[in-house]
Motif scaffolding. Structure first.
Motif, PDB file in Angstrom:
ATOM      1  N   HIS A 169       5.614  -8.464   2.969  1.00  0.00           N
ATOM      2  CA  HIS A 169       4.226  -7.856   1.912  1.00  0.00           C
ATOM      3  C   HIS A 169       4.465  -6.523   1.913  1.00  0.00           C
ATOM      4  O   HIS A 169       4.306  -5.863   0.855  1.00  0.00           O
ATOM      5  N   LEU A 170       5.223  -5.615   3.116  1.00  0.00           N
ATOM      6  CA  LEU A 170       4.947  -3.868   3.270  1.00  0.00           C
ATOM      7  C   LEU A 170       6.403  -3.591   2.351  1.00  0.00           C
ATOM      8  O   LEU A 170       6.612  -2.354   1.953  1.00  0.00           O
ATOM      9  N   ALA A 171       7.248  -4.235   2.590  1.00  0.00           N
ATOM     10  CA  ALA A 171       9.196  -4.414   2.198  1.00  0.00           C
ATOM     11  C   ALA A 171       8.748  -4.278   0.830  1.00  0.00           C
ATOM     12  O   ALA A 171       9.487  -4.075   0.264  1.00  0.00           O
ATOM     13  N   TRP A 172       7.721  -5.222   0.057  1.00  0.00           N
ATOM     14  CA  TRP A 172       7.490  -5.368  -1.488  1.00  0.00           C
ATOM     15  C   TRP A 172       7.017  -4.374  -1.822  1.00  0.00           C
ATOM     16  O   TRP A 172       7.680  -3.546  -2.760  1.00  0.00           O
ATOM     17  N   SER A 221       9.029 -15.535   6.117  1.00  0.00           N
ATOM     18  CA  SER A 221       9.310 -14.647   6.271  1.00  0.00           C
ATOM     19  C   SER A 221       9.718 -13.405   7.490  1.00  0.00           C
ATOM     20  O   SER A 221       8.426 -12.667   7.572  1.00  0.00           O
ATOM     21  N   SER A 222      11.578 -13.162   7.567  1.00  0.00           N
ATOM     22  CA  SER A 222      10.867 -12.260   8.629  1.00  0.00           C
ATOM     23  C   SER A 222      10.915 -10.739   8.560  1.00  0.00           C
ATOM     24  O   SER A 222      11.155 -10.486   7.444  1.00  0.00           O
ATOM     25  N   GLU A 237      13.874 -12.911  -0.414  1.00  0.00           N
ATOM     26  CA  GLU A 237      11.858 -13.380  -0.606  1.00  0.00           C
ATOM     27  C   GLU A 237      11.400 -13.065  -0.139  1.00  0.00           C
ATOM     28  O   GLU A 237      10.079 -13.334   0.041  1.00  0.00           O
ATOM     29  N   ILE A 238      10.995 -11.824  -0.320  1.00  0.00           N
ATOM     30  CA  ILE A 238       9.830 -10.859  -0.063  1.00  0.00           C
ATOM     31  C   ILE A 238       8.889 -11.333  -1.747  1.00  0.00           C
ATOM     32  O   ILE A 238       7.840 -10.657  -1.305  1.00  0.00           O
ATOM     33  N   ALA A 259       8.230 -13.594  -2.461  1.00  0.00           N
ATOM     34  CA  ALA A 259       7.303 -14.586  -1.739  1.00  0.00           C
ATOM     35  C   ALA A 259       5.716 -13.995  -1.648  1.00  0.00           C
ATOM     36  O   ALA A 259       4.787 -15.115  -1.885  1.00  0.00           O
ATOM     37  N   TYR A 260       5.153 -12.716  -1.514  1.00  0.00           N
ATOM     38  CA  TYR A 260       4.818 -11.929  -1.140  1.00  0.00           C
ATOM     39  C   TYR A 260       3.878 -10.955  -2.355  1.00  0.00           C
ATOM     40  O   TYR A 260       3.429  -9.983  -1.435  1.00  0.00           O
ATOM     41  N   ARG A 261       4.367 -11.302  -3.284  1.00  0.00           N
ATOM     42  CA  ARG A 261       3.502  -9.969  -4.264  1.00  0.00           C
ATOM     43  C   ARG A 261       2.579 -10.176  -3.975  1.00  0.00           C
ATOM     44  O   ARG A 261       1.652  -8.464  -3.823  1.00  0.00           O
ATOM     45  N   ASP A 262       1.245 -11.541  -3.852  1.00  0.00           N
ATOM     46  CA  ASP A 262       0.335 -11.216  -4.371  1.00  0.00           C
ATOM     47  C   ASP A 262      -0.386 -10.166  -3.071  1.00  0.00           C
ATOM     48  O   ASP A 262      -1.437  -9.515  -3.308  1.00  0.00           O
ATOM     49  N   HIS A 263      -0.602 -10.811  -1.746  1.00  0.00           N
ATOM     50  CA  HIS A 263      -0.675 -10.018  -0.877  1.00  0.00           C
ATOM     51  C   HIS A 263      -0.372  -8.376  -1.030  1.00  0.00           C
ATOM     52  O   HIS A 263      -1.207  -7.674  -0.438  1.00  0.00           O
ATOM     53  N   ALA A 264       0.638  -7.939  -0.968  1.00  0.00           N
ATOM     54  CA  ALA A 264       0.970  -6.883  -1.561  1.00  0.00           C
ATOM     55  C   ALA A 264       0.105  -6.347  -2.358  1.00  0.00           C
ATOM     56  O   ALA A 264      -0.267  -5.027  -2.077  1.00  0.00           O
ATOM     57  N   LEU A 265       0.413  -7.105  -3.615  1.00  0.00           N
ATOM     58  CA  LEU A 265      -0.580  -5.888  -4.627  1.00  0.00           C
ATOM     59  C   LEU A 265      -2.199  -5.929  -4.129  1.00  0.00           C
ATOM     60  O   LEU A 265      -3.098  -5.422  -5.080  1.00  0.00           O
ATOM     61  N   ARG A 266      -2.666  -6.821  -2.745  1.00  0.00           N
ATOM     62  CA  ARG A 266      -4.270  -6.959  -2.688  1.00  0.00           C
ATOM     63  C   ARG A 266      -4.361  -5.424  -1.494  1.00  0.00           C
ATOM     64  O   ARG A 266      -5.180  -4.504  -1.561  1.00  0.00           O
ATOM     65  N   ILE A 267      -3.199  -5.317  -0.949  1.00  0.00           N
ATOM     66  CA  ILE A 267      -2.988  -3.959  -0.249  1.00  0.00           C
ATOM     67  C   ILE A 267      -3.376  -2.585  -1.416  1.00  0.00           C
ATOM     68  O   ILE A 267      -3.485  -2.057  -0.975  1.00  0.00           O
ATOM     69  N   ARG A 268      -1.670  -2.937  -2.278  1.00  0.00           N
ATOM     70  CA  ARG A 268      -2.300  -1.444  -3.207  1.00  0.00           C
ATOM     71  C   ARG A 268      -3.310  -1.782  -3.587  1.00  0.00           C
ATOM     72  O   ARG A 268      -3.640  -0.557  -3.675  1.00  0.00           O
ATOM     73  N   ALA A 269      -4.415  -2.243  -4.100  1.00  0.00           N
ATOM     74  CA  ALA A 269      -5.496  -2.308  -4.289  1.00  0.00           C
ATOM     75  C   ALA A 269      -6.889  -1.566  -3.554  1.00  0.00           C
ATOM     76  O   ALA A 269      -7.028  -0.830  -3.725  1.00  0.00           O
ATOM     77  N   MET A 270      -6.177  -2.081  -1.839  1.00  0.00           N
ATOM     78  CA  MET A 270      -6.875  -1.494  -1.276  1.00  0.00           C
ATOM     79  C   MET A 270      -6.810   0.103  -0.934  1.00  0.00           C
ATOM     80  O   MET A 270      -7.924   0.433  -1.008  1.00  0.00           O
ATOM     81  N   MET A 271      -5.043   0.097  -0.706  1.00  0.00           N
ATOM     82  CA  MET A 271      -5.019   1.483  -0.496  1.00  0.00           C
ATOM     83  C   MET A 271      -5.672   2.282  -1.388  1.00  0.00           C
ATOM     84  O   MET A 271      -6.094   3.563  -1.655  1.00  0.00           O
ATOM     85  N   GLN A 272      -5.784   1.895  -3.246  1.00  0.00           N
ATOM     86  CA  GLN A 272      -6.170   2.391  -3.972  1.00  0.00           C
ATOM     87  C   GLN A 272      -7.760   3.341  -3.861  1.00  0.00           C
ATOM     88  O   GLN A 272      -7.866   4.288  -5.103  1.00  0.00           O
TER      89      GLN A 272
END
Length: 268
Positions: A76-79, A199-200, A249-250, A252-265
């Motif tokens: 998710h951080l790779a995304w 995913s690893s 494969e990353i 699949a983790y777009r939703d997790h990544a977007l939540r983190i982006r919003a959290m960081m903002q």
């Protein structure tokens, strides 16, 4: 030393920075990754600085700012690294990890519903193991901060120690960090739930690296994996092998990544 490298004098090739996301303690990162760093230096003929960050949010910020030439991070951080800073997927580990929910070996807890109203230790709210296990708890009608209390401990090892010290009733940990914990500690824990494989960890390179440099890094990692030291590194980390990746494969983790982006903002 696990810190950003010095600025080189004019005309001197600066160190190549390898940023490892802080899923392990600094000591664990140094111990685990020093053989890989040595192999990279020998193959590339260039100093490699092993770096990380004190927490996940700082690591994400440093990645976005391009502080790392090579980054090893969760999917998710790779995304985020690809979308926000243009990092290019290079290789990944072959063995897919999972998230575990552990309790003390002598605990009476044996399923997720039993943890309603209890305290659960976590490494960091941004860790993929935490996000995946929280999703599994939610499928059992257990919501964070409503049906259980979270004790953030910073790392997977510290989360397990919160459990051992009686400050939590359970702990969410990643499979790989769990397997790197001391044998005596693991013997004192019991797994009561695990998520499906995810995913690893993936290696990505910053766009400032030329294609020839990227190919050299890729070749150095693959060559290291074929040496006795590399096979030991992959075995001890339960990574399996270095495997090809195109970054598909990353997604699949777009939703997790977007939540983190919003959290960081929201923290700005």
């Amino acid at each position: 030393m696990l810190a950003l490298a010095y600025l080189p004098a004019a005309g001197v090739t600066r160190p190549l920075t390898l940023g490892v996301f802080p899923h392990l303690t600094p000591r664990q990162i140094i111990t685990a990754y020093q053989p890989l760093v040595g192999a990279l230096e020998a193959s590339l003929g260039r100093e490699v600085a092993l770096v990380s960050a004190p927490d996940f949010k700082t690591f994400i910020t440093r990645t976005r700012h391009g502080d790392y030439d090579i980054v090893l991070t969760a999917p998710h951080l790779a995304w985020l690294a690809r979308e926000d800073a243009g990092y290019r997927p290079l290789l990944k580990y072959a063995n897919p990890p999972r998230a575990l929910l552990v309790v003390r070996a002598d605990s009476s807890f044996d399923d997720l519903p039993a943890l309603r109203g209890r305290a659960i230790a976590t490494s960091d709210s941004i860790a993929l193991a935490v996000m995946e296990m929280q999703s599994q708890l939610a499928r059992h009608a257990l919501e964070r901060n409503r049906d259980y209390r979270v004790v953030e401990a910073g790392t997977h090892l510290n989360a397990a120690m919160q459990l051992i010290k009686g400050r939590a009733d359970a702990a969410m940990v990643g499979l790989h960090p769990y397997e790197l914990m001391p044998h005596d500690l693991r013997q004192s824990l019991r797994v009561i739930a695990e998520t499906p494989p995810v995913s690893s960890l993936a290696y990505l390179t910053h766009p400032r690296l030329r294609d020839t440099e990227v190919r050299a890094v890729r070749r150095a990692l693959l060559d290291f994996g074929a040496t006795p030291a590399g096979r030991r590194f992959l075995r001890d980390g339960h990574y399996g092998a270095f495997a090809a990746t195109d970054g598909h494969e990353i997604e699949a983790y777009r939703d997790h990544a977007l939540r983190i982006r919003a959290m960081m903002q929201g923290d700005r």
